[in-house]
Design a protein around this motif. Structure first.
Motif, PDB file in Angstrom:
ATOM      1  N   GLU A 102      60.643  -8.075 -23.977  1.00  0.00           N
ATOM      2  CA  GLU A 102      60.087  -9.193 -23.212  1.00  0.00           C
ATOM      3  C   GLU A 102      61.167 -10.024 -22.530  1.00  0.00           C
ATOM      4  OE1 GLU A 102      56.949  -8.975 -22.764  1.00  0.00           O
ATOM      5  OE2 GLU A 102      56.736  -7.446 -24.338  1.00  0.00           O
ATOM      6  N   LEU A 103      62.421  -9.843 -22.923  1.00  0.00           N
ATOM      7  CA  LEU A 103      63.513 -10.559 -22.268  1.00  0.00           C
ATOM      8  C   LEU A 103      63.617 -10.208 -20.783  1.00  0.00           C
ATOM      9  CD1 LEU A 103      66.252 -10.296 -25.036  1.00  0.00           C
ATOM     10  CD2 LEU A 103      65.095 -12.379 -24.290  1.00  0.00           C
ATOM     11  N   SER A 104      63.131  -9.040 -20.412  1.00  0.00           N
ATOM     12  CA  SER A 104      63.210  -8.628 -19.007  1.00  0.00           C
ATOM     13  C   SER A 104      61.845  -8.591 -18.321  1.00  0.00           C
ATOM     14  CB  SER A 104      63.876  -7.251 -18.898  1.00  0.00           C
ATOM     15  OG  SER A 104      63.173  -6.286 -19.657  1.00  0.00           O
ATOM     16  N   GLU A 105      60.821  -9.128 -18.986  1.00  0.00           N
ATOM     17  CA  GLU A 105      59.476  -9.163 -18.421  1.00  0.00           C
ATOM     18  C   GLU A 105      59.121 -10.600 -18.027  1.00  0.00           C
ATOM     19  OE1 GLU A 105      57.509  -6.433 -17.941  1.00  0.00           O
ATOM     20  OE2 GLU A 105      59.163  -5.199 -18.695  1.00  0.00           O
ATOM     21  N   THR A 106      58.434 -10.760 -16.905  1.00  0.00           N
ATOM     22  CA  THR A 106      58.066 -12.103 -16.446  1.00  0.00           C
ATOM     23  C   THR A 106      56.589 -12.151 -16.063  1.00  0.00           C
ATOM     24  OG1 THR A 106      58.751 -11.564 -14.192  1.00  0.00           O
ATOM     25  CG2 THR A 106      60.384 -12.655 -15.612  1.00  0.00           C
ATOM     26  N   ASP A 107      56.061 -13.396 -16.019  1.00  0.00           N
ATOM     27  CA  ASP A 107      54.685 -13.582 -15.589  1.00  0.00           C
ATOM     28  C   ASP A 107      54.629 -13.702 -14.075  1.00  0.00           C
ATOM     29  OD1 ASP A 107      55.454 -16.175 -14.942  1.00  0.00           O
ATOM     30  OD2 ASP A 107      54.419 -17.108 -16.629  1.00  0.00           O
ATOM     31  N   ASP A 108      53.466 -14.089 -13.538  1.00  0.00           N
ATOM     32  CA  ASP A 108      53.293 -14.065 -12.084  1.00  0.00           C
ATOM     33  C   ASP A 108      54.043 -15.175 -11.360  1.00  0.00           C
ATOM     34  OD1 ASP A 108      51.719 -16.112 -13.009  1.00  0.00           O
ATOM     35  OD2 ASP A 108      49.843 -15.376 -12.140  1.00  0.00           O
ATOM     36  N   VAL A 109      54.641 -16.118 -12.089  1.00  0.00           N
ATOM     37  CA  VAL A 109      55.474 -17.140 -11.442  1.00  0.00           C
ATOM     38  C   VAL A 109      56.930 -17.050 -11.892  1.00  0.00           C
ATOM     39  CG1 VAL A 109      53.564 -18.732 -11.013  1.00  0.00           C
ATOM     40  CG2 VAL A 109      54.856 -18.910 -13.154  1.00  0.00           C
ATOM     41  N   GLY A 110      57.275 -15.939 -12.520  1.00  0.00           N
ATOM     42  CA  GLY A 110      58.674 -15.692 -12.846  1.00  0.00           C
ATOM     43  C   GLY A 110      59.158 -16.166 -14.197  1.00  0.00           C
ATOM     44  N   ARG A 111      58.247 -16.690 -15.039  1.00  0.00           N
ATOM     45  CA  ARG A 111      58.640 -17.107 -16.379  1.00  0.00           C
ATOM     46  C   ARG A 111      58.615 -15.915 -17.331  1.00  0.00           C
ATOM     47  NH1 ARG A 111      54.219 -21.766 -16.051  1.00  0.00           N
ATOM     48  NH2 ARG A 111      53.050 -19.828 -16.014  1.00  0.00           N
ATOM     49  N   PRO A 112      59.480 -15.879 -18.352  1.00  0.00           N
ATOM     50  CA  PRO A 112      59.363 -14.844 -19.384  1.00  0.00           C
ATOM     51  C   PRO A 112      57.950 -14.801 -19.954  1.00  0.00           C
ATOM     52  CG  PRO A 112      61.439 -16.000 -19.637  1.00  0.00           C
ATOM     53  CD  PRO A 112      60.656 -16.747 -18.573  1.00  0.00           C
ATOM     54  N   THR A 113      57.474 -13.608 -20.248  1.00  0.00           N
ATOM     55  CA  THR A 113      56.062 -13.406 -20.594  1.00  0.00           C
ATOM     56  C   THR A 113      55.603 -14.206 -21.804  1.00  0.00           C
ATOM     57  OG1 THR A 113      56.764 -11.442 -21.793  1.00  0.00           O
ATOM     58  CG2 THR A 113      55.834 -11.100 -19.605  1.00  0.00           C
ATOM     59  N   MET A 114      56.491 -14.505 -22.731  1.00  0.00           N
ATOM     60  CA  MET A 114      56.077 -15.177 -23.964  1.00  0.00           C
ATOM     61  C   MET A 114      56.255 -16.691 -23.918  1.00  0.00           C
ATOM     62  SD  MET A 114      54.831 -12.681 -25.580  1.00  0.00           S
ATOM     63  CE  MET A 114      54.851 -10.915 -25.281  1.00  0.00           C
ATOM     64  N   TYR A 115      56.641 -17.241 -22.769  1.00  0.00           N
ATOM     65  CA  TYR A 115      56.937 -18.671 -22.678  1.00  0.00           C
ATOM     66  C   TYR A 115      55.764 -19.566 -23.035  1.00  0.00           C
ATOM     67  CZ  TYR A 115      61.634 -19.588 -20.850  1.00  0.00           C
ATOM     68  OH  TYR A 115      62.973 -19.769 -20.725  1.00  0.00           O
ATOM     69  N   GLN A 116      54.554 -19.141 -22.769  1.00  0.00           N
ATOM     70  CA  GLN A 116      53.405 -20.007 -23.011  1.00  0.00           C
ATOM     71  C   GLN A 116      52.781 -19.768 -24.381  1.00  0.00           C
ATOM     72  OE1 GLN A 116      54.734 -21.457 -20.040  1.00  0.00           O
ATOM     73  NE2 GLN A 116      52.832 -22.466 -20.629  1.00  0.00           N
ATOM     74  N   LYS A 117      53.477 -19.057 -25.246  1.00  0.00           N
ATOM     75  CA  LYS A 117      52.906 -18.667 -26.537  1.00  0.00           C
ATOM     76  C   LYS A 117      53.662 -19.305 -27.698  1.00  0.00           C
ATOM     77  CE  LYS A 117      51.304 -14.417 -24.491  1.00  0.00           C
ATOM     78  NZ  LYS A 117      49.968 -14.994 -24.296  1.00  0.00           N
ATOM     79  N   VAL A 118      52.937 -19.510 -28.782  1.00  0.00           N
ATOM     80  CA  VAL A 118      53.490 -20.090 -29.998  1.00  0.00           C
ATOM     81  C   VAL A 118      53.676 -18.981 -31.027  1.00  0.00           C
ATOM     82  CG1 VAL A 118      52.976 -21.646 -31.930  1.00  0.00           C
ATOM     83  CG2 VAL A 118      52.464 -22.345 -29.569  1.00  0.00           C
ATOM     84  N   GLY A 119      54.799 -19.001 -31.721  1.00  0.00           N
ATOM     85  CA  GLY A 119      55.056 -18.035 -32.776  1.00  0.00           C
ATOM     86  C   GLY A 119      55.226 -18.718 -34.119  1.00  0.00           C
TER      87      GLY A 119
END
Length: 202
Positions: A102-119
């Protein structure tokens, strides 16, 4: 309350339908999340063919893409692992290695894919290592973009060198129940904040 969802990745070494302390702990976390308006589901990783690697899809026979889709669809990730020889078990390590993609994956506005998620992390064992295991797993989740709530880990550790497991207990110990409830409250609170106020695009 805004509807939220969670997925619990259960890193037990025991395939279903064998009893599992990690499974029981994950379900207790999901029960507490449900009280905060969060729907939940579980995936016992050992029941699936998660290939080694650091890509989102390792090719033919890899079950990780379907599991990844469940993570992407959820607001909260619960990572539940036993302590094994003082460390997170090998299956938990496999999960965080796959999340490394996921370090190299982004969402539709360029943020890393997991940025909006809680772990959050749940740990069980009958030996030392709960704090270190939680630290290792939370650091890994944070590295790939998950946000960690205050006091984002819960655990139970039995008496050293004995055979009683979490799944053998008649009920949840009071201190564990209180900690798990706090984790759930804080995780749901942070997930709602992130949904309403996303991180800015880079």
């Amino acid at each position: 309350m805004t509807e939220l969802s969670a997925v619990a990745l259960i890193c037990s070494l025991s395939p279903s339908p064998a009893p599992s302390s990690s499974d029981r702990m994950a379900r207790h976390v999901l029960d507490q999340l449900a009280l905060q308006g969060v729907t939940g589901s579980t995936v016992r990783i050992v029941d699936h063919n998660v290939l080694p690697g650091v890509q989102t899809d390792m090719g033919a026979g890899d079950d990780w893409p379907a599991i990844r889709a469940q993570i992407l669809a959820a607001d909260i990730l619960v990572l539940s692992t036993p302590i094994w020889m003082g460390h997170p078990c090998s299956i938990a390590q496999r999960v965080v290695e796959r999340l490394d993609a996921e370090l190299s994956e982004t969402d539709d506005v360029g943020r890393p894919t997991m940025y909006q998620k809680v772990g959050i992390v749940a740990v069980v064992g009958n030996e030392d290592g709960a704090h270190k295991t939680i630290a290792d797993m939370l650091q890994a989740l944070n590295d790939v973009g998950f946000s960690i709530p205050a006091q984002g880990g819960t655990y139970w550790v039995g008496e050293a060198m004995q055979t009683v497991d979490y799944q053998d207990l008649d009920g949840v110990p009071e201190k564990v129940a209180a900690t798990t409830a706090g984790v759930a409250r804080n995780a749901a609170h942070l997930a709602r904040l992130l949904r309403d106020h996303p991180y800015p695009a880079g």
